[in-house]
Structure formats: C-alpha cells, structure tokens
Design an enzyme around this catalytic site. Sequence first.
Site, mmCIF file in Angstrom:
data_model
loop_
_atom_site.group_PDB
_atom_site.id
_atom_site.type_symbol
_atom_site.label_atom_id
_atom_site.label_comp_id
_atom_site.label_asym_id
_atom_site.label_seq_id
_atom_site.Cartn_x
_atom_site.Cartn_y
_atom_site.Cartn_z
ATOM 1 N N HIS A 180 -34.697 32.650 35.893
ATOM 2 C CA HIS A 180 -33.956 33.041 34.694
ATOM 3 C C HIS A 180 -34.330 32.161 33.501
ATOM 4 O O HIS A 180 -34.573 32.659 32.402
ATOM 5 C CB HIS A 180 -32.455 32.941 34.961
ATOM 6 N N HIS B 253 -35.920 32.926 29.415
ATOM 7 C CA HIS B 253 -35.678 32.220 28.151
ATOM 8 C C HIS B 253 -36.912 31.569 27.529
ATOM 9 O O HIS B 253 -37.053 31.563 26.301
ATOM 10 C CB HIS B 253 -34.625 31.127 28.358
ATOM 11 N N GLU C 176 -28.604 36.740 26.004
ATOM 12 C CA GLU C 176 -28.629 36.906 27.457
ATOM 13 C C GLU C 176 -28.791 38.373 27.865
ATOM 14 O O GLU C 176 -29.624 38.692 28.708
ATOM 15 C CB GLU C 176 -27.355 36.338 28.087
ATOM 16 N N SER D 108 -35.196 38.613 33.374
ATOM 17 C CA SER D 108 -35.397 37.860 34.610
ATOM 18 C C SER D 108 -34.791 38.539 35.832
ATOM 19 O O SER D 108 -34.790 37.960 36.920
ATOM 20 C CB SER D 108 -34.799 36.453 34.468
#
Length: 267
Positions: free
Chosen positions: A145, A150, A190, A209
């Site tokens: 993730h 990110h 997110e 992700s």
Amino acid sequence: MFHVQLDPDHPGFHDRSYRARRDDIARIADRYAGDGAIPDAPYTAAEHAVWRTVTTALAPLHRRFAAREVQAMLERFPLPTGHIPQLAGVSTRLRAASGIRLRPVAGLIAAREFLAALAADTFLSTQYIRHASRPWYTPEPDVIHELVGHAATLADPRVAALNRRFGRAALRASEAALPAIERVYWFTLEFGLVREAGEVRAFGAGLLSSVEEIERAVLHTEHRAFDLDAIAATEYSPADLQPRLFVAHGVEDMFNKTSAWLDGFAG
C-alpha cells in the site's frame, strides 16, 4: 503476547510465524531515531513472493482502471516487481523528486500524528507485508500500500503539495474538527476517483494497491458527486471494502477543490 496487536478477524491472527515476523519488522521502526538511512527490513523469500504476486496482478489493472495521470506517475517512479524495495532507497528517490521522505512506523497510528507529519515533508510508512493468504486486499496499510499506492504519486510535486496542505490543516484543527480532515484525506488521496473522457478512473492509493478493490471501485461502487462538505461528513471504515466513493471532474479538479478547502480550514 505479541508486540503488534492484530484484530481476531485479521488473516494473520492465528499465524504465529507471521505475527513473529510482524514483531521483527516493527522493531525496526521502534528503534529508528529518525536520523540517517532507514535500516533494511530482512524480508524472506515468501514475503518477496507476495510482493511479486500482487505487483504482477496490479500492472494490467492500473492500465485499465487508473487515471492516465496516475499511470504517468507510475511510469516516472518505477518500482521493482521481483522483490520488495527497501524504504531507505525509495525515500532517497522521493526526496529528490518532491522533497518528501519516508519514516518507518510499526503499524497504524493516530490520524493527527500521521497527518501532522506531512506538514514536515514526512510520510509515515509501514514496512511489513500483508498475509499471504489474502494478497489481493489488506485491512491495514502494508508496504505494498505504502509504496505501490503512495510512493509514485508522492513523487509528483502536486501530490506532495496537497499532502503538505493536509498536514498544515491537521496542525490547525481542533480534536472535534480533525475527523473532517481525515475523511477528506480518505476520499481523495486514499480512495479518490476521477472522471476522464466520460469514464471513472482510480486515483487514490488504497485503490492503486488493492487487486480486490480497484475494479470494484471503478465499476461497481456507488459513485457520488465530489462535494467536499458532503465528503467531510461521510463516515468510512478502513477495514471494509468501500460502499461509496466520490468522483472529481478530473485530477486537477480534485487538486484545486481540495487544496482550496484545506487552505481555508480554520479548525
């Protein structure tokens, strides 16, 4: 008693070997003072295999469902597919690209701590990897993730600037007002969606992700208009697939409206 506490429904809760590995990797963050290179995590062959499995599956999903600007970010900031990259090397590349650095954390942390660190150009990142029994989804942030979701977008100066704005807003916010900033972060950086050429595309790190969620979010989740007041009032669960998401009129629309909302946030 394990150092890292997991919920009973976590896929690794009953796996003592996995929980011991989580403890080993968590100690790296616990002992890191913040100066110098981040110590390497001693990943196993099985952990590298989980990384390979997920990144291989995500690549075609990114081409099909990610926003074109996100795809360009991924191309500009490539990650290896054969092994888990160490945070130290990724952090060095990020600082050169946008001024953001990574700092390891053992697991989930308080929202104010996470957001406030962004104001200091610091992204707090986990190092452990999700349990092998459920590679397509994780109920908590893991190294897939953090890096696949990110890192590539944080290397973009516009995304880095938006993260800093979230950090500054969090520093100004009262305890009562902080949840509004958390929710806006959740539904933009997110789990944000954007519309491109009439099609909904994925933007947020939680989607980029997750093999299990990216297609679902684009094609099957309830889509709502990008209204920041509504977003700030919408509850979410970090441990479940998202039932509803908000769609901006493009990446720039998301950047501009979210930045304005954050800059005007009085707390």
